[in-house]
Design an enzyme around this catalytic site. Structure first.
Site, PDB file in Angstrom:
ATOM      1  N   GLU A   1       1.171  -0.329  -5.192  1.00  0.00           N
ATOM      2  CA  GLU A   1       0.194   0.836  -5.321  1.00  0.00           C
ATOM      3  C   GLU A   1       1.275   1.756  -5.326  1.00  0.00           C
ATOM      4  O   GLU A   1       1.365   2.387  -4.310  1.00  0.00           O
ATOM      5  CB  GLU A   1      -0.868   0.592  -4.216  1.00  0.00           C
ATOM      6  CG  GLU A   1      -1.945   1.711  -4.675  1.00  0.00           C
ATOM      7  CD  GLU A   1      -2.397   2.643  -3.287  1.00  0.00           C
ATOM      8  OE1 GLU A   1      -3.547   3.168  -3.499  1.00  0.00           O
ATOM      9  OE2 GLU A   1      -1.958   2.415  -2.212  1.00  0.00           O
TER      10      GLU A   1
ATOM     11  N   ASP B   1       1.012  -1.465  -0.132  1.00  0.00           N
ATOM     12  CA  ASP B   1      -0.077  -0.069   0.115  1.00  0.00           C
ATOM     13  C   ASP B   1       0.917   1.217  -0.041  1.00  0.00           C
ATOM     14  O   ASP B   1       2.159   1.368   0.578  1.00  0.00           O
ATOM     15  CB  ASP B   1      -0.724   0.017   1.097  1.00  0.00           C
ATOM     16  CG  ASP B   1      -1.824   1.240   1.303  1.00  0.00           C
ATOM     17  OD1 ASP B   1      -2.617   1.268   0.335  1.00  0.00           O
ATOM     18  OD2 ASP B   1      -1.695   1.932   2.273  1.00  0.00           O
TER      19      ASP B   1
END
Length: 670
Positions: free
Chosen positions: A403, A350
């Site tokens: 990401e 993330d």
């Protein structure tokens, strides 16, 4: 084949616990030399462990820190170890001693590592505990265990003595998963949030357990045809509205849904059904929770002490001190833990962009350049490379996925080629351009066709995954179906067309839960998806369309064999702006596997639409998003389409195709 076990049974002797089983031995053993003992104090740390920990290279700290049930001097009890270098006193407190801060003090190691240890006899699995710490300046804190494998269910905050012992029965998957996770394999990911995927029908306030999730999820994913599931963070988190992205227990599956072994059983059942499991991993920040990592020993232990590097203004959370070797070992070991002990098939990392740039979400004067005057966080770059190298060395049949929303070069290129070493990267530009285009009234799409075609300019600079994730259906952005223009029929046709474009575009796929059946409301973290919508034709048709796209994706090699190579994609025509039709070819390793894709971005059907084709022959329709079973209008090509000698789109052969309104057609040569 013998059952594969995850070590550390709760009531075995020390000798039975410590060695790794043959299938789990890595190049860095759990103990590289004998554990050290000083003045009769039991320890799981060897001198080499301490060296690795202090140099930022230890990959298996979960074998060392935390609470481990062992036998010592003929007595079964629990060994505790915690890193607290700025403490002058540390004790274990819990129900077993009435939370007495003075009864079970810990011993600081003599080697200046800052590690405190103690063996407490006659306590074991299921006991709750915390560490009571007095900072050298006198400040007192009570903290959960950073390496605990289980915690109390929130809002309770204590750690629980537990283990990760499990007799795995997913040997077939583990033996063959390299082919399932390969970059030339079909990878269609279903992203889901455990707490809100489904709720107890009889009590909507109750979240399902890991076992109940498995009962419903495994057959659902099998039926829909997804190859992988990605769980939004399952690590222990105290605050439900954070969706799991504010973690306090990095080494523990969330106790909201059950025990670590029940979580492992969920993964095992998915594996037995042929479905891979990706975990959302958050090394970018952690909350200022009183029981978590923040100011753990009374000092800035895990977070960077400089708020310009240690505080995240967007999320009001704290950033790891990536330059501190012991913190690097914590994160490196954590990545390995989920792959090793929990058999995860990959990590979606993330907020990588927030880690890479020192000036991320900061104004001038709020950040400090690196030693070369740049804005890149050099400690993060080196750590990411080390983690990816370690993952692909020890678990070469897994994937790490970034990401990352910027143009940082080489995110998904190997470290030896100068890249960060991820296997894949989310294609955020594709997502933004695609959603912006599809939200436009079809009458005006002809002026914006470049928004769709631009993606192929950079599509092969990285190994891209195409994401339609949870971030796109919250905070007033509307659900996917809610973004689509037109009346009900057009909105559903538009979304089927969008999914068709997504699945036929180069790259792997990710779709957030609910999108597959046209969830009408925005995602809510504290309530179930609206599963009752599947009783209605448009939603039932949407689900059938996604199911068919998954089947097409897996059945046709041209859809995945050259996912990340420019020679797997070729435009036929991007210039028909007036009709808002685009056409392209997806190519496999064999010419006979090639597919032709025609997308009509307007609600006007195109009868006898001519396109140039790569070779003479007959073409049959293998997919049509306007099929009646998808709630479409049924404009199709029911008979094979023979090519004829007519130069079109610069090709000597042409065909005439019936292209449905707001529809996609996929053709293959017979």
């Amino acid at each position: 084949m013998a059952k594969r076990k995850t070590p550390t049974p709760s009531a075995e002797t020390e000798q039975a616990v410590q060695p790794a089983l043959p299938e789990q031995v890595t190049s860095q053993p759990a103990s590289s030399d004998k554990p050290t003992h000083q003045d009769g104090v039991y320890s799981r740390f060897s001198d080499f462990d301490i060296h690795l920990f202090r140099s930022g290279k230890h990959q298996k700290l979960y074998d060392k820190f935390g609470a481990h049930v062992v036998e010592h001097n003929g007595v079964i009890g629990t060994y505790f170890a915690v890193w607290a270098p700025s403490a002058r006193y540390v004790a274990v407190i819990g129900n077993f001693n009435g939370w007495d801060k003075g009864s079970h003090s810990m011993n600081v190691r003599w080697d200046s590592s800052g590690i405190w240890e103690v063996f407490i006899p006659n306590i074991g699995r299921g006991e709750t505990y915390k560490y009571f710490i007095i900072h050298e300046g006198g400040r007192e804190v009570e903290k959960g265990d950073p390496y605990a494998h289980w915690w109390e269910v929130p809002p309770k905050t204590a750690s629980v003595i537990w283990d990760t012992y499990y007799e795995w029965q997913d040997q077939e998957w583990m033996a063959n998963r390299a082919a399932k996770n390969a970059l030339n394999a079909p990878i269609s990911v279903y992203e889901m949030h455990m707490a809100s995927w489904r709720r107890d029908p009889g009590n909507p306030e109750r979240e399902l357990t890991y076992g109940e999730i498995a009962d419903a999820l495994v057959p659902y994913l099998q039926d829909m045809g997804f190859t992988h599931v990605e769980f939004m963070p399952v690590m222990q988190y105290p605050y439900a509205p954070s969706w799991g992205y504010q973690i306090t227990g990095y080494y523990a599956p969330s106790s909201r849904f059950g025990t670590p072994q029940e979580f492992m059983k969920l993964i095992e059942r998915l594996h037995q059904a042929g479905i891979g499991v990706l975990l959302d991993w958050v090394p970018s920040h952690f909350p200022g929770d009183a029981n978590g990592l923040y100011e753990f020993d009374g000092s800035h232990l895990y977070e960077h002490p400089d708020p310009r590097k240690g505080y995240h203004p967007d999320w009001k959370s704290y950033i790891f001190n990536y330059g501190r070797p012991e913190v690097r070992s914590f994160l490196l070991s954590n990545a390995m833990f989920w792959l090793d002990r929990c058999h995860a098939d990959g990590l979606r990392v993330d907020a990588v962009a927030s880690m890479l740039y020192l000036d991320y979400s900061r104004n001038a004067g709020e950040w400090e350049p690196n030693e070369f005057g740049g804005r890149e966080n050099l400690d993060v770059i080196s750590l990411i490379k080390e983690i990816n190298e370690a993952v692909y060395k020890e678990f070469p049949d897994t994937q790490t996925i970034a990401e990352e929303s910027t143009a940082f070069p080489g995110v998904s290129r190997p470290v030896f080629m100068g890249g960060l070493g991820f296997g894949m990267k989310w294609m955020m530009g594709w997502m933004n351009d695609t959603l912006r285009y599809f939200q436009r009234d079809p009458a005006f799409r002809k002026f914006h066709q470049d928004e769709l075609t631009f993606s192929t300019v950079y599509a092969f600079t990285e190994n891209f995954m195409l994401p339609l994730s949870h971030d796109e259906v919250v905070y007033g952005k509307h659900s996917l179906i809610g973004k689509m223009p037109g009346d009900e029929w057009q909105r559903f046709a538009n979304l089927r067309l969008l999914f068709s474009y997504m699945f036929t575009h180069s790259g792997t796929k990710l779709l957030f839960m609910g999108g597959e059946f046209g969830q009408t409301s925005e995602w809510k973290f504290d309530s179930s998806l609206d599963w009752h919508l599947l009783e209605y034709g448009p939603h039932k048709g949407m689900a059938a369309c996604v199911k068919a796209l998954n089947a097409l994706y897996k059945a046709e090699p041209a859809m995945y064999e050259r996912n990340f190579s420019a020679d797997g994609f070729e435009w036929i025509d991007t210039s028909d702006r007036e009709n808002s039709v685009i056409t392209y070819i997806r190519k496999g390793n064999r010419p006979e596997d090639n597919l032709l894709i025609i997308l009509n971005m307007t609600p006007i059907p195109r009868s006898g639409y001519r396109i140039g084709v790569p070779s003479a022959g007959s073409y049959r329709e293998v997919f049509n998003s306007d099929a009646v079973e998808f709630f479409g209008s049924g404009v199709s090509n029911s008979e094979p389409i023979a090519s004829y000698e007519q130069v079109w789109h610069g090709r000597p052969q042409s065909i005439d195709v019936n292209v449905p309104p707001l529809g996609a057609v996929v053709l293959k040569m017979i």
